[in-house]
Design an enzyme around this catalytic site. Structure first.
Site, PDB file in Angstrom:
ATOM      1  CG  ASP A 267      -2.070  -0.926   1.074  1.00  0.00           C
ATOM      2  OD1 ASP A 267      -2.573  -1.008  -0.063  1.00  0.00           O
ATOM      3  OD2 ASP A 267      -2.482  -1.560   2.066  1.00  0.00           O
TER       4      ASP A 267
ATOM      5  CD  GLU B  62      -2.987  16.543   4.592  1.00  0.00           C
ATOM      6  OE1 GLU B  62      -3.438  16.758   5.742  1.00  0.00           O
ATOM      7  OE2 GLU B  62      -3.233  15.499   3.954  1.00  0.00           O
TER       8      GLU B  62
ATOM      9  CB  ALA C  48     -17.301  17.508   1.610  1.00  0.00           C
TER      10      ALA C  48
ATOM     11  CG  MET D 130     -12.363  26.940   0.180  1.00  0.00           C
ATOM     12  SD  MET D 130     -12.243  28.206  -1.105  1.00  0.00           S
ATOM     13  CE  MET D 130     -13.794  29.023  -0.853  1.00  0.00           C
ATOM     14  CB  SER D 131      -9.599  25.177   5.473  1.00  0.00           C
ATOM     15  OG  SER D 131      -8.227  25.080   5.192  1.00  0.00           O
TER      16      SER D 131
ATOM     17  CE  LYS E  77      -3.935  24.787   3.859  1.00  0.00           C
ATOM     18  NZ  LYS E  77      -4.535  24.947   5.180  1.00  0.00           N
TER      19      LYS E  77
ATOM     20  CG  ASP F  78      -7.122  -4.493   2.587  1.00  0.00           C
ATOM     21  OD1 ASP F  78      -7.323  -4.165   1.397  1.00  0.00           O
ATOM     22  OD2 ASP F  78      -6.586  -3.758   3.423  1.00  0.00           O
TER      23      ASP F  78
END
Lengths: 691, 562
Positions: free
Chosen positions: A312, A353, A383, A387-388, A399, A526
């Site tokens: 993965d 991030e 969603a 952006m935030s 951004k 899986d």
């Protein structure tokens, strides 16, 4: 609170199962010596035909020693018995190391009482041992989970240090891929309802105990094949030795039974025969030490044969999250301005991030992290907006995804700079995610969020390639992104936009081509692929379904470990092969010690002993020669126990260089070494005035 | 110099047949050669089979056993009643039952051990109709087994390994008969006798006696005798007589013929499995062993016999006792090694008179299991058995489930390969032990001491390996040696063939593991070394004690025991 018997202390469990012990831990050593004698039982010995023959031989020489007492016959008898004892000792050592781990595990299989839910929703206290599959139990803070199960209601933090050695608690919740709990672990907070999935005796810990103890260890396919080869090499030497009686008679020589038995013992592959089971047990042990539980030895062996690794992307090849890597200003803005605004936009963003943007701005331009003031209002990511950002009074900083931010700017009356699209596209093409930063109606530039490939992983893959193993990256990313990361990480191939079905299809395709496939997985979806793969390593954090489907469980839930598992599998086979070669190669020297001794009195004319010319080691006498060979044959087992337990040194290189190295060391070395040591033992015997 | 020229010519000629005969044989067994379809088709119709009707290994082995049993019975009956059959100008009587048993088994198993003198025992009908027929079909059976095993490597997920009847038919008509026909013409053209006219008698005035000179259909039998690695000659003196082997050319041709198919089969193997390199790898192992043995034996024969030297008699031309002057010491050694390292067993000299070490060269060539290059077919399949064992040990040493040509070598293959490798040494050692233990066995050898032991050991090694060469000195035509030798030959042939076919069947059913960098290479020098190592260790370890009581002690003692 329902724990009746004392819980395991943390001290005992630090490091989880894999509490590494010295090779010759004194306690294990003592137990192993006791076990060596216990294993002398012929019913035990018959399971190992090679050593059984030695035992039978020692009985014959023992009878001979009683009938015709003599120091030589007695010495041979003693050394033959020692040979069997040494073999037992090797096995007992390997088992002892496993047992020590099992004992640690047993301590945590404490007698627990469980709070079982009646159908009407009331609780009753029952012993954990009485739980059956499908029972529902309630666990609250400080409760020990009574058995393996699946959370069907609630969320809790759980201390799993007992099995993983990891002291940080983990979150377990109903639904999703984090719903499995293991009996013996402890709930630290909140309340969960668990549906029991394993009965006493079949829980995860029970299985771990029997695995590390090697209780019902079954021989692996290669081990069976090797046992057959050893049997062949044993059977062939019986007529070789027995026919020497009539051959000797024809030559007018009476052949000593004791020497014949010695010859037979020296010729049959006792070295590998004595160490074979120890090697197998030690191989499993090495896996356990790395916190991997293999459900069968077969899986470990298959790991050595794997030709395709499905890995993965996230967590295995790349660090879990994307990180800001570059600032690309647009519309004439400076990079520093962009970094400054980007950091502002991310100040309140606690996602990895977001944190990485703050860190990058600080690293590249020394922009210090600012405190959020009261007029700072965080605008979270949704969603819908995609952006935030941050509102500082009337100033709106955002951004987010390129098209969303662009639309937002245009709707607010701004325009997108001409060079924006080109940069966005270039960034995407490189496999990165572009985040566009806007300050009001002004677009300042793009933050490049990059998947960060784990350090050293590229080299690991290069080693894999050298071993002939193809690495395939599995990712949900689009093909473009996937290709870029695949290139950077150095994998051989990738499966982009992977669905469970696509993964399964890939495994089947590889298997139809004759390849063995290994993969890791944790989710319920899986499970089919894990079951289909030849080596399926389930993460311990994964669902019960995944753990049931795989044939190994990684307690550390570290998918990169698949690579270690492959190496352990190979090392196991290499150790067996090398010691077999060594064992067979040893026979040459033993012949030159024993044959001249056996026929020393043959065709003697005028004191000319023709076969004395074969005594190229110039051993002192016939008896000292035979005894030296027998002593060497016994001592070499002891000398090789550390090697058997640790495994032959493995370097991940191509097959040709591994073979060359092992043929030289164990093949050619195996021919030469006994010449030296048999001579040495002979000299010592003479020096001790034994002869 | 002449010796090296011989070797050089031989290498060139064998290199040529390796490449072209090898690929031709692959084409024949792949069913790509059809020019004799008009002969093939009626035969298949008669047998109720066709190339499309493939057999599982069990059916293949079943057909082979039935065919061989019928062959033995057929040969046995002819020998037993030859007195009443035509083509018997010498009025040879019926052959005794024990000798007929030994002889029929001997020719059906491609051994050609002869406990009789051909010219004094066999009618022309027996020589042609019983013995020469088996000299054609027994190599065909050996080659068929090898090809069936090779198909195991070449095929994937297949239940069948070919059709026995088709394989032997094709082998006979496309390979053995044409080559033997051409070679026969050369033999006859160069002076080998070919007639049905019976013996001639003349008065030898010099010695004052009437001499009877045996003749017969010798020349063409000679061709298949060598080509099929049979070795059983028409005459008792085999290739040492000018009637069988008249010139240096026919001597060379004999060596060439008996080596050409066994070597070329490695090319056929490579071609059929899709990697000529793999064939060349086995060839290299064979050539190295063969070369070492030729060098070793030729060198020994180039010396004086130690027993003769002990009497202070020295020969300037090597050990010429029992050798033909026209062939010389080294070329005779070359012939001897070629004959014993294939399963031929023909002789152009008395092997009994070789030096002890030279004799060891011949005997040990057989003890290695006849793999360099070995008999027609049997050489290749025995070599593949050793290769499988080498692959297994080597594969483990690199940490992979061993695989050969992509086929995993697992417990079943190891069991079968182990069985195939064990049968010969165990059989030979046990029958030798029986022989030296019993008075009837000890009565056999002409000599006492180690040389006598060597004679027994050699004889039973030769039969156990289906070689058929004789050390001489062993009186074999006794009920004891006829029967024990027959058992020795049967086990040495069929107890190996059946596991070999089972390996073929087991491999054919497997899928192929694709090659990667991690694959154990089975087509390079390292593997050549490994295979040679396994052969030497297994052969050496099993026979070292026995040979130390035979040729080794004899050479070391420098004494006369006769």
């Amino acid at each position: 609170m329902s724990t009746v018997i004392t819980e395991p202390t943390h001290e005992a469990l630090r490091g989880g199962v894999a509490k590494a012990r010295g090779l010759f831990d004194r306690e294990i050593l003592r137990q192993a010596i006791r076990d060596s004698f216990r294993k002398m039982d012929p019913r035990v010995q018959i399971k190992n035909p090679v050593m059984f023959i030695v035992l039978v031989g020692s009985v014959i020489t023992f009878i001979e020693a009683i009938a015709h007492p003599g120091i030589f016959t007695w010495s041979i008898t003693v050394w033959l018995v020692l040979t069997v004892l040494f073999a037992n000792f090797a096995e007992a050592m390997a088992e002892g190391r496993g047992k020590a781990q099992a004992d640690t595990l047993r301590k945590m299989r404490s007698e627990t009482e469980a709070r079982r839910l009646r159908p009407d929703g009331t609780e009753e206290l029952v012993a954990a041992a009485l739980l059956i599959m499908g029972d529902l139990v309630v666990c609250e803070a400080n409760d020990v989970i009574p058995s393996d199960g699946e959370i069907i209601e609630g969320i809790a933090s759980v201390d799993e240090s007992a099995i993983t050695g990891e002291s940080a608690p983990v979150i377990r919740e109903s639904g999703g891929d984090r719903s499995a709990v293991t009996g013996g672990t402890k709930v630290l907070s909140d309340r969960i309802v668990v549906r029991i999935t394993a009965e006493r005796g079949h829980t995860f810990i029970d299985r771990m105990i029997s695995l590390v103890e090697g209780a019902n260890r079954q021989k692996t396919p290669n081990e069976i094949a090797l046992t057959i080869l050893l049997a062949v090499l044993t059977i062939v030497f019986i007529p070789v030795v027995v026919t020497l009686v009539p051959f000797g008679n024809f030559a007018g020589a009476s052949v000593s039974v004791v020497i014949l038995v010695s010859l037979l013992v020296c010729l049959i592959p006792t070295t590998i025969g004595a160490l074979l089971s120890a090697i197998g047990i030690a191989g499993m042990d090495r896996l356990v030490q790395r916190n991997v539980l293999a459900m069968s030895g077969r899986a470990v062996e298959a790991a050595g044969d794997v030709q395709v690794l499905l890995l993965d992307k996230t967590g295995t090849i790349t660090l879990g999250n994307r990180m800001a890597a570059n600032f690309f200003p647009v519309g004439g803005h400076s990079e520093q301005d962009l970094a400054d605004v980007a950091q502002l936009a991310s100040l309140a963003d606690e996602t990895p991030e977001g944190r990485s943007v703050v860190v990058l701005a600080k690293e590249q331009f020394g922009i210090r992290e600012r405190q959020l003031g009261t007029d700072h209002v965080f605008v979270p990511f949704t969603a819908i907006t995609r952006m935030s950002g941050l509102d500082i009074g009337t100033r709106q900083i955002r951004k987010g995804a390129a098209d969303s931010v662009k639309r937002w700017v245009v709707e607010s009356g701004g325009t997108a700079p001409a060079d924006l699209d080109a940069i966005v596209e270039r960034t995407s093409r490189a496999g990165s995610t572009p985040l566009v930063v806007a300050d009001g109606t002004d677009i300042l530039g793009v933050i490049e969020l990059k998947d960060v490939v784990k350090q050293g992983i590229r080299e690991k893959f290069a080693e894999m390639r050298l071993m002939g193993i193809r690495t395939v990256m599995i990712t949900g990313d689009n093909p473009l992104t996937a290709a870029a990361i695949a290139q950077e990480a150095g994998v051989d191939d990738f499966l982009a936009e992977a669905t469970p079905e696509a993964k399964m299809a890939l495994i089947k395709k590889e298997q139809e081509g004759g390849r063995l496939v290994a993969m890791t997985g944790d989710g319920t979806n899986d499970a089919p692929a894990l079951a289909q793969a030849d080596v399926g390593v389930a993460m311990n954090t994964g669902t019960t379904a995944a753990k049931e489907a795989g044939n190994m469980v990684d307690l550390d839930s570290n998918p990169t470990k698949l690579i270690d598992i492959v190496e352990i599998g190979k090392q196991l086979l290499i150790t067996r092969g090398s010691l077999t070669t060594f064992s067979i190669a040893n026979d040459v020297a033993k012949y030159f010690a024993i044959i001249p001794a056996l026929f020393a009195g043959t065709y003697v004319l005028r004191h000319n002993r023709p076969l004395e010319a074969l005594n190229i080691m110039h051993l002192h006498s016939a008896q000292s020669a035979v005894l030296s060979a027998v002593i060497f044959n016994a001592l070499v087992i002891i000398a090789l126990i550390p090697l058997a337990l640790r495994g032959v040194k493995f370097r991940p290189t191509g097959s040709a260089s591994i073979l060359r190295r092992n043929v030289w060391i164990y093949g050619v070395g195996g021919v030469i070494v006994p010449f030296i040591f048999i001579k040495l033992i002979d000299l010592i015997l003479v020096a001790l005035h034994a002869y | 110099m002449g010796f090296f020229l011989t070797i050089l010519t031989l290498v060139v000629a064998l290199g040529f047949t390796w490449r072209y005969l090898g690929s031709y044989m692959a084409a024949v067994f792949d069913g790509r050669v059809h020019f004799l379809g008009f002969i093939e088709r009626p035969i298949y119709r008669m047998l109720g089979t066709s190339p499309e009707q493939e057999q599982t290994w069990k059916r293949y082995a079943g057909a082979l056993i039935i065919f061989s049993a019928v062959s033995i019975a057929f040969t046995y009956v002819i020998l037993r009643i030859q007195g009443s059959l035509p083509l018997n100008p010498q009025n040879q009587g019926n052959v005794g039952s024990a000798l007929s048993f030994n002889t029929s088994v001997s020719f059906v198993t491609n051994t050609n051990w002869q406990n009789y003198g051909g010219e004094t025992t066999m009618s022309y009908f027996s020589q042609i109709g019983a013995l020469t027929v088996q000299q054609f079909v027994s190599p065909a059976v050996g080659i068929a087994v090898a090809i069936a095993m090779v198909r195991g490597f070449a095929r994937r997920n297949s239940a069948t390994i070919g059709n026995f009847w088709v394989d032997i038919t094709r082998c006979l008509f496309y390979i053995l008969l044409p080559i033997a026909f051409i070679a026969g013409i050369i033999f006859v053209g160069d002076g080998a006798v070919q007639t049905l006219a019976g013996t001639i008698t003349f008065h030898d005035a010099l010695n004052g006696v009437i001499q009877t000179i045996p003749r017969g259909p010798i020349g063409f039998m000679e061709a298949i005798k060598q080509l099929g690695t049979n070795g059983g000659g028409f005459l008792d003196q085999n290739s040492a007589t000018p009637f069988e082997n008249p010139t240096g050319l026919t001597n060379f041709l004999s060596i060439f013929l008996l080596l050409c198919i066994p070597f070329a089969l490695t090319y056929t193997f490579g071609k059929m499995v899709g990697s000529v390199r793999h064939g060349a790898t086995l060839l290299a192992a064979m050539v190295i062993l063969f070369g070492v043995w030729v060098g070793f034996t030729a060198n020994a024969e180039h010396q004086n016999n130690p027993a003769v030297a002990a009497a202070h008699v020295y020969s300037p031309v090597g050990n010429m006792e029992g050798k033909e002057v026209r062939f010389g010491d080294t070329t005779t050694a070359l012939f001897g090694v070629s004959s014993t390292m294939t399963s031929t067993g023909s002789a152009d000299a008395s092997y009994d008179s070789f030096t002890p070490i030279g004799g060891l060269g011949l005997m040990s060539g057989m003890m290695l299991g006849e793999i360099a290059p070995g008999g027609t077919g049997s050489g290749l399949y025995t070599m593949l058995v050793y290769a499988i064992i080498a692959v297994f040990i080597g594969g483990l040493m690199i940490g992979r489930t061993p695989e050969y040509l992509g086929k995993k070598i697992q417990a079943r293959e190891i069991k079968l390969a182990g069985l195939a490798a064990l049968v010969m040494p165990i059989t030979v050692l046990i029958v030798t032990a029986v022989a030296v233990s019993l008075a009837v066995g000890r009565a056999g050898p002409e000599n006492l001491g180690p040389h006598g032991f060597s004679e027994i050991l050699y004889g039973l090694t030769s039969q156990g390996n289906n070689n058929g060469s004789a050390f001489g000195g062993l009186t074999g035509n006794t009920p004891f040696y006829n029967i024990i030798g027959g058992i020795d030959m049967l086990l040495g042939r069929f107890a190996i063939m059946i596991p070999v076919l089972a390996i073929g069947g087991s491999l054919a059913a497997k899928n192929v593991v694709p090659e990667s960098l991690g694959t154990f290479r089975t087509d390079n020098g390292m593997f050549v070394g490994l295979v040679i190592g396994v052969i030497l260790i297994i052969g050496g370890l099993t026979f070292f004690p026995a040979i130390s009581l035979g040729p080794i002690v004899e050479q070391l003692s420098h004494l006369r025991f006769f």
